[in-house]
Design a protein around this motif. Structure first.
Motif, PDB file in Angstrom:
ATOM      1  N   ASN A   1      44.584  46.646  39.142  1.00  0.00           N
ATOM      2  CA  ASN A   1      43.204  47.022  39.477  1.00  0.00           C
ATOM      3  C   ASN A   1      42.506  47.724  38.308  1.00  0.00           C
ATOM      4  OD1 ASN A   1      41.603  46.726  41.943  1.00  0.00           O
ATOM      5  ND2 ASN A   1      41.226  48.899  41.642  1.00  0.00           N
TER       6      ASN A   1
ATOM      7  N   ALA B   1      35.739  46.255  41.167  1.00  0.00           N
ATOM      8  CA  ALA B   1      36.634  45.376  41.923  1.00  0.00           C
ATOM      9  C   ALA B   1      37.764  46.186  42.550  1.00  0.00           C
ATOM     10  CB  ALA B   1      37.220  44.332  40.989  1.00  0.00           C
ATOM     11  N   VAL B   2      38.127  45.789  43.751  1.00  0.00           N
ATOM     12  CA  VAL B   2      39.292  46.402  44.407  1.00  0.00           C
ATOM     13  C   VAL B   2      40.196  45.265  44.863  1.00  0.00           C
ATOM     14  CG1 VAL B   2      40.082  47.731  46.405  1.00  0.00           C
ATOM     15  CG2 VAL B   2      38.065  48.455  45.169  1.00  0.00           C
ATOM     16  N   ILE B   3      41.432  45.285  44.379  1.00  0.00           N
ATOM     17  CA  ILE B   3      42.379  44.243  44.780  1.00  0.00           C
ATOM     18  C   ILE B   3      42.869  44.571  46.187  1.00  0.00           C
ATOM     19  CG2 ILE B   3      44.684  43.271  44.288  1.00  0.00           C
ATOM     20  CD1 ILE B   3      42.800  42.400  42.207  1.00  0.00           C
TER      21      ILE B   3
END
Lengths: 195, 273
Positions: A156, A173-175
């Protein structure tokens, strides 16, 4: 200020065409267009006045255009989930992966600067995310033996570093999920359709 | 109800909300990158609260609406300073707690108690010690200057005038010399000099503790503390204690003699001898 908040809704107005395939929508409102535009509750708009002044519009409502033409850029406030898959042939070690990435718009002004005056489609977003996810994977090959949660955190951080250098700077972004091809169960492989 | 005041306060509220939201988003970005969902969710909650910080015109009479606007603008001014000064110093949950407490002060009918809100904000910020006092001073200054510069000093409420007096008094108190000049107030407050002159004239007529003559402004309290500090600086505490232990009677007599001498010296200075 080239716009002001209108007290009552109007019959004719310009609205965003943000659908499931568009993340950022741009429109130049010219002299022939209606004198009002609308910002919905789940949207943020950026207005660029004729003198170059940029006005963020975070309150939903109808806005009156005082001086035309103006540029309006709408984007969704809410995060969006994007699924990407990288085949094993595309990586150096013959392991593919797929991930669910949640994109949060965390800096609207930066998004506007990065995308400039045009629309941004989900397909373009997917292409960018696929490229940087593959690059992140290649960079972290040596960390693959680590615990998956620790790996996800590393992934991340690196992914966001690369994201900041693309047109998607301004998003975070967030996995939500990451899985590797070697994790596939034999039953899933049997159920999968042949290529 | 002044149109200028209404428009200025509405614009001030929008601007501050937008700035605060950008800072919250930056904090949220850091939390999301580190997959810290607890902090991210907490910041989303805060973002939603900030979004509601604009009084609804339909809920108030015209005069009440202006008071509610004043209260919202003041709270947002403090929240803005709080984030600007401590966002990288304090943990996000601590910042959130103070912010939520401040936001709750303007919910519904509470927003009509402008004076009470200012006092409660001061008390809340004092829990942060010195930095809290700075946040209060700067938040108050920006709120006051926005109204004065856009619509004039006359648009301040009674409580606003009181806040302005407090701001000027604390400016005088922070000076090394026993007074402040009109130009210095003007520069530090961010108000034009001719406007500052009018303000000081009006304030000194309402509040006699503000002393003003020939562009020099001071307070009785400042003069007292300045004299006290000047004397203290020259006295060694250790030596005084030693003298008290050894020669207590002589010390007391010397103290009385010197107090008399000091009074005489001041009288001579004042008479120009």
């Amino acid at each position: 200020m080239c716009i002001e908040l209108e007290k009552e809704p109007k019959k004719k107005y310009v609205t965003s065409n943000l659908d499931t395939e568009t993340l950022v929508y741009y429109k130049k409102i010219d002299r022939d267009d209606p004198n009002h535009f609308v910002v919905q509750g789940d949207e943020i708009a950026y207005v660029i006045c004729p003198d170059g002044q940029e006005i963020p519009v975070t309150d939903p409502g109808t806005y009156k255009i005082i001086v035309k033409p103006i540029d309006v850029i709408w984007l969704k406030k809410t995060p969006i989930d994007i699924k990407i898959g990288i085949p094993k042939e595309a990586t150096e070690i013959g392991i593919g992966f797929h991930a669910v990435i949640r994109l949060h718009p965390t800096s609207p002004s930066l998004i506007i600067q990065s995308i400039k005056r045009k629309n941004l489609s989900i397909n373009e977003v997917k292409d960018i995310l696929r490229n940087i996810a593959r690059e992140t994977f290649q960079t972290l090959i040596n960390n693959m033996h680590e615990n998956i949660e620790k790996y996800r955190k590393l992934f991340n951080v690196k992914l966001n570093e690369l994201l900041a250098t693309t047109n998607l700077a301004g998003f975070t972004a967030v996995i939500s999920y990451i899985g590797f091809s070697y994790m596939c169960k034999p039953t899933e492989l049997l159920e999968a359709e042949p290529p | 109800m002044s149109m200028c005041l209404r428009k200025t306060l509405e614009a001030f509220i929008r601007h501050k909300r937008s700035t605060i939201n950008e800072w919250i988003m930056e904090l949220k970005r850091q939390a999301l990158i580190n997959l810290d969902t607890t902090t991210a969710n907490m910041l989303i909650e805060l973002e939603n609260h900030i979004g509601t910080l604009m009084p609804l015109k339909t809920q108030y009479s015209p005069n009440e609406y202006i008071t509610a606007l004043r209260s919202h603008a003041l709270i947002l001014s403090y929240l803005n300073e709080l984030l600007e000064m401590v966002k990288n110093m304090l943990p996000p949950d601590m910042i959130r707690d103070i912010m939520l407490k401040m936001i709750s002060l303007v919910k519904g009918g509470l927003s009509l108690d402008f004076g009470g809100i200012a006092i409660q904000c001061k008390n809340l910020l004092q829990s942060l010690h010195e930095i809290g006092n700075q946040i209060f001073a700067e938040g108050t200054r920006k709120y006051l200057v926005t109204i004065i510069e856009s619509c004039g000093f006359g648009e301040l409420s009674k409580e606003g005038e009181f806040l302005l007096r407090e701001s000027i008094a604390s400016l005088i108190q922070s000076m090394e010399k026993p007074y402040i000049t009109m130009e210095e107030i003007s520069m530090k407050m961010g108000i034009k000099e001719n406007q500052t002159k009018k303000i000081i004239k009006k304030l000194s007529s309402i509040y006699p503790e503000i002393l003003s003559k020939n562009d020099i402004i001071s307070t009785r309290q400042k003069i007292e503390t300045w004299i006290e500090n000047t004397i203290k600086e020259k006295v060694s505490e250790e030596e005084v204690h030693k003298l008290k232990d050894l020669f207590p009677e002589q010390l007391e007599s010397a103290y009385i003699t010197n107090a008399k001498k000091l009074t005489k010296m001041f009288n001579n200075l004042l008479e120009g001898e």
